[in-house]
Scaffold this active site. Structure first.
Site, PDB file in Angstrom:
ATOM      1  N   GLY A  99       0.966  -1.147  -0.045  1.00 46.31           N
ATOM      2  CA  GLY A  99       0.188  -0.043   0.231  1.00 46.31           C
ATOM      3  C   GLY A  99       0.735   1.143   0.087  1.00 46.31           C
ATOM      4  O   GLY A  99       2.147   1.322  -0.200  1.00 46.31           O
ATOM      5  N   LYS A 605       0.834  -7.485 -11.174  1.00 50.84           N
ATOM      6  CA  LYS A 605      -0.687  -7.956 -11.568  1.00 50.84           C
ATOM      7  C   LYS A 605      -1.750  -6.953 -11.157  1.00 50.84           C
ATOM      8  O   LYS A 605      -2.947  -6.791 -11.801  1.00 50.84           O
ATOM      9  CB  LYS A 605      -0.623  -9.427 -10.989  1.00 50.84           C
TER      10      LYS A 605
HETATM   11  O1  M6R Z   1      -7.532  -6.796 -11.683  1.00 51.53           O
HETATM   12  P1  M6R Z   1      -8.246  -5.900 -12.936  1.00 51.53           P
HETATM   13  O2  M6R Z   1      -8.894  -6.480 -13.986  1.00 51.53           O
HETATM   14  O3  M6R Z   1      -8.727  -4.673 -12.217  1.00 51.53           O
HETATM   15  O4  M6R Z   1      -6.659  -5.190 -13.654  1.00 51.53           O
HETATM   16  C1  M6R Z   1      -6.869  -4.141 -14.600  1.00 51.53           C
HETATM   17  C2  M6R Z   1      -5.487  -3.978 -15.250  1.00 51.53           C
HETATM   18  O5  M6R Z   1      -4.388  -3.813 -14.336  1.00 51.53           O
HETATM   19  C3  M6R Z   1      -5.327  -5.142 -16.062  1.00 51.53           C
HETATM   20  O6  M6R Z   1      -6.152  -5.695 -16.932  1.00 51.53           O
HETATM   21  C4  M6R Z   1      -3.752  -4.753 -16.819  1.00 51.53           C
HETATM   22  O7  M6R Z   1      -4.112  -4.105 -17.736  1.00 51.53           O
HETATM   23  C5  M6R Z   1      -3.157  -6.378 -17.364  1.00 51.53           C
HETATM   24  N1  M6R Z   1      -1.827  -6.483 -16.957  1.00 51.53           N
HETATM   25  C6  M6R Z   1      -3.547  -6.329 -19.038  1.00 51.53           C
HETATM   26  O8  M6R Z   1      -3.006  -7.561 -19.504  1.00 51.53           O
END
Ligand code: M6R
Length: 610
Positions: A99, A605
């Site tokens: 955080g 991620k």
């Molecule tokens: O966990 P989330 O779906 O909220 O994450 C959103 C983005 O951070 C995520 O989709 C990111 O763009 C990926 N690394 C794309 O492959």
């Protein structure tokens, strides 16, 4: 961002911490560390680099300990160096943190004036010093932490150990994810369930303000906001440890791409009745009467999930004629959106922990909207704070590049749209049945689409040295062009752009020369003729054309030699099928360029900080 793990029990904590950190490495991977208790002393071992570097560093020591905490970092405050790696230490206190402490600077300056010495550039170190100040006053770890956190503003999930209270770990959650695992005579803390899935599937998902004390005997939870002890709700997780393993694939990303037929089948199973022509709304805490009244939908997300949101708008507006607004979450939260009362916000998030998405979701609620979360992680913050949840059952997604989460999000949006169309009487029973029928065939069609693997490899070999890439799409597949470009950028570091093909003449066509690969999405739909013209324009300027088209599409084949053939589906499901070759192409190009596919540079991620 950043992963936390902690263990207390009768086994050796060190391999458990290292194994847990490997499972959490997708959350950040620029430096790592562990602390452990040995002979009544806390030891800290940290290094810049990945978990395997940490593992190598501590290997010779053969440390044995029964309690410890660990951390894998994605740098926010301070470079990824050993001194900025967690755990941080002040006296007998060690802390791991995920955080951002927003007021760390003022706190640090104040403490420095009083003579406290800081050894890192991080915001986290202030927490150790604050807790130490209170333990030095004679407070136990719980009371000291409680007092210390009264000074702290921001988001945090922390794990704390005190050399002088050796038989416990403390865990506190405030706006950053933290879960507990319950074993027999052993307990775990972690940022995410796969970190301890090998040892237990009994989980407590902490709420904001929860401070948990873990000993070998048990867990007690005191909520700092409510000022009372809270009851523990233990959940049994259905994920299996093998779901979080590579299962013979070279990378998680490839495994997750090939898991899509199963992931989609799991996402639709039990969610609708073909006979009755209904979607099982109850499971998502939705009611038909509420859908009937709905006049406005906001779709909000980040990254790949935002591309799913864009496809959602095409499906909902075409199928149901309810107006939709699509926003990137970080824009929505600050743009003073006009949200009419009674609107629905659909937030789309794989992790359910993306900071901007959560902020947008909270803003929408504040403005009086209902929130439906399309989310993959059970018990995540987005899921818990939403009025309804549509869980995509894709299983843990470990590769940083989102693939199966994306196609299951699209599947969820398709089902939601049918439910809405039914509630608003926009579709008859026959049409709904046909849509369900097509959905039932989807896993098989995805399986078929995956057979383009070898053809994609060939194209990857041809173009992996390209410096730029252009992706073109129209209509419902325009977001897929964006998705193809994002995936290539994030894992292969090739500059790529996705464009609505109709925009070419307004600028991007100037980029085209004989070095530029241009991938055009050309399904057999209402805009095929249009994109065929755009493809001609690319060809006549020497661009290297690759097309993704429906099998048997002679119009495309007669124009382009590089064609990837996809099985036919209805219009609404083409984005699912057409994203498959694009994910594969990004993957194979990244592999040929020797990139770290599952852990691309600078990324994590879950983006749990703003
Ligand atoms: O966990 P989330 O779906 O909220 O994450 C959103 C983005 O951070 C995520 O989709 C990111 O763009 C990926 N690394 C794309 O492959």
């Amino acid at each position: 961002m950043c992963g936390i793990i902690g263990y207390i029990g009768s086994r050796n904590a060190v391999p458990i911490l290292i194994n847990g950190l490997k499972r959490l490495e997708y959350r950040g991977y620029d430096s790592a560390g562990i602390s452990f208790l040995k002979n009544n002393k806390i030891g800290v071992r940290r290094c810049a680099g990945k978990i395997k570097d940490l593992e190598l560093y501590i290997k010779k020591e053969k440390i044995v300990s029964h309690v410890g905490i660990g951390h894998t970092r994605w740098a926010t405050h301070g470079k990824p160096t050993e001194s900025n790696a967690h755990p941080h230490r002040a006296g007998g206190i060690v802390v791991v943190h995920n955080g951002i402490i927003e007021n760390y600077f003022e706190l640090k300056e104040g403490m420095k004036k009083k003579g406290q010495v800081f050894t890192s550039d991080t915001d986290t170190e202030v927490i150790c010093h604050l807790i130490l100040t209170y333990t030095q006053k004679g407070y136990d770890l719980e009371k000291a932490t409680k007092e210390a956190l009264k000074h702290v503003e921001g988001a945090y999930a922390i794990g704390v150990m005190n050399e002088f209270e050796p038989d416990k770990i403390l865990a506190v959650k405030n706006d950053s994810p933290l879960v507990l695992g319950l074993g027999k005579g052993e307990h775990f803390i972690a940022s995410d369930i796969p970190a301890f899935l090998k040892y237990t599937r009994d989980v407590i998902i902490l709420e904001n303000g929860d401070m948990a004390t873990l000993t070998t005997e048990g867990i007690s939870i005191f909520n700092l906001k409510k000022s009372k002890t809270v009851k523990q709700k233990v959940e049994k997780i259905s994920w299996t440890p093998t779901m979080a393993e590579k299962g013979g694939y070279k990378h998680f990303m490839l495994k997750e791409i090939f898991e899509q037929p199963r992931a989609i089948a799991d996402t639709i199973r039990g969610r609708f009745s073909l006979e009755k022509g209904t979607v099982n709304l109850k499971e998502f805490s939705l009611r038909e009467s509420m859908l009937k009244k709905l006049n406005k939908i906001f779709l909000v997300a980040c990254g790949t999930s935002w591309h799913a949101a864009m496809v959602g708008k095409y499906i909902i507006e075409d199928m149901v004629r309810v107006p939709c607004e699509v926003d990137i979450a970080s824009e929505f939260r600050y743009r003073q959106p006009i949200v009419p009362r009674g609107s629905l916000m659909i937030v789309i998030t794989q992790s359910g922990e993306t900071a901007d998405t959560l902020a947008a979701q909270r803003e929408a609620k504040r403005l009086g909207a209902k929130v439906l979360s399309i989310c993959n992680v059970v018990g995540s913050t987005s899921a818990r704070e939403a009025d309804g949840v549509f869980y995509t059952h894709s299983g843990p997604e470990i590769g940083v590049a989102s693939t199966k989460a994306f196609t299951t999000q699209l599947t969820a949006l398709y089902l939601f749209s049918i439910a809405l169309a039914k509630a608003k009487e926009k579709l008859g029973a026959k049409e709904i049945k046909a849509l369900f029928h097509e959905l039932l065939l989807l896993p098989e069609k995805v399986e078929k689409a995956l057979q383009c693997d070898d053809a994609v490899k060939k194209i990857a070999r041809k173009y992996h040295r390209a410096q730029d890439f252009l992706y073109l799409g129209r209509g419902i597949n325009y977001p897929i062009a964006l998705e193809g470009a994002l995936k290539l950028k994030e894992i292969s570091y090739i500059h790529a752009e996705g464009y609505p093909a109709g925009e070419m003449k307004h600028g991007p066509i100037a980029l085209i020369d004989h070095n530029l690969p241009v991938l055009a999405l050309a399904p057999d739909d209402n805009v095929l003729e249009k994109i065929l013209s755009n493809m001609e324009e690319v060809k006549s300027r020497g661009g290297k054309l690759i097309a993704v088209a429906h099998e048997g599409s002679s119009k495309v084949r007669s124009r382009v030699s590089n064609v990837l053939s996809m099985p036919e589906t209805n219009y609404y499901l083409t984005p699912i099928i057409f994203s498959i070759p694009l994910h594969l192409l990004a993957y194979y190009i990244a592999v040929l360029r020797k990139c770290n596919v599952d852990q691309p540079r600078n990324l994590a991620k879950s983006v749990t900080v703003e």
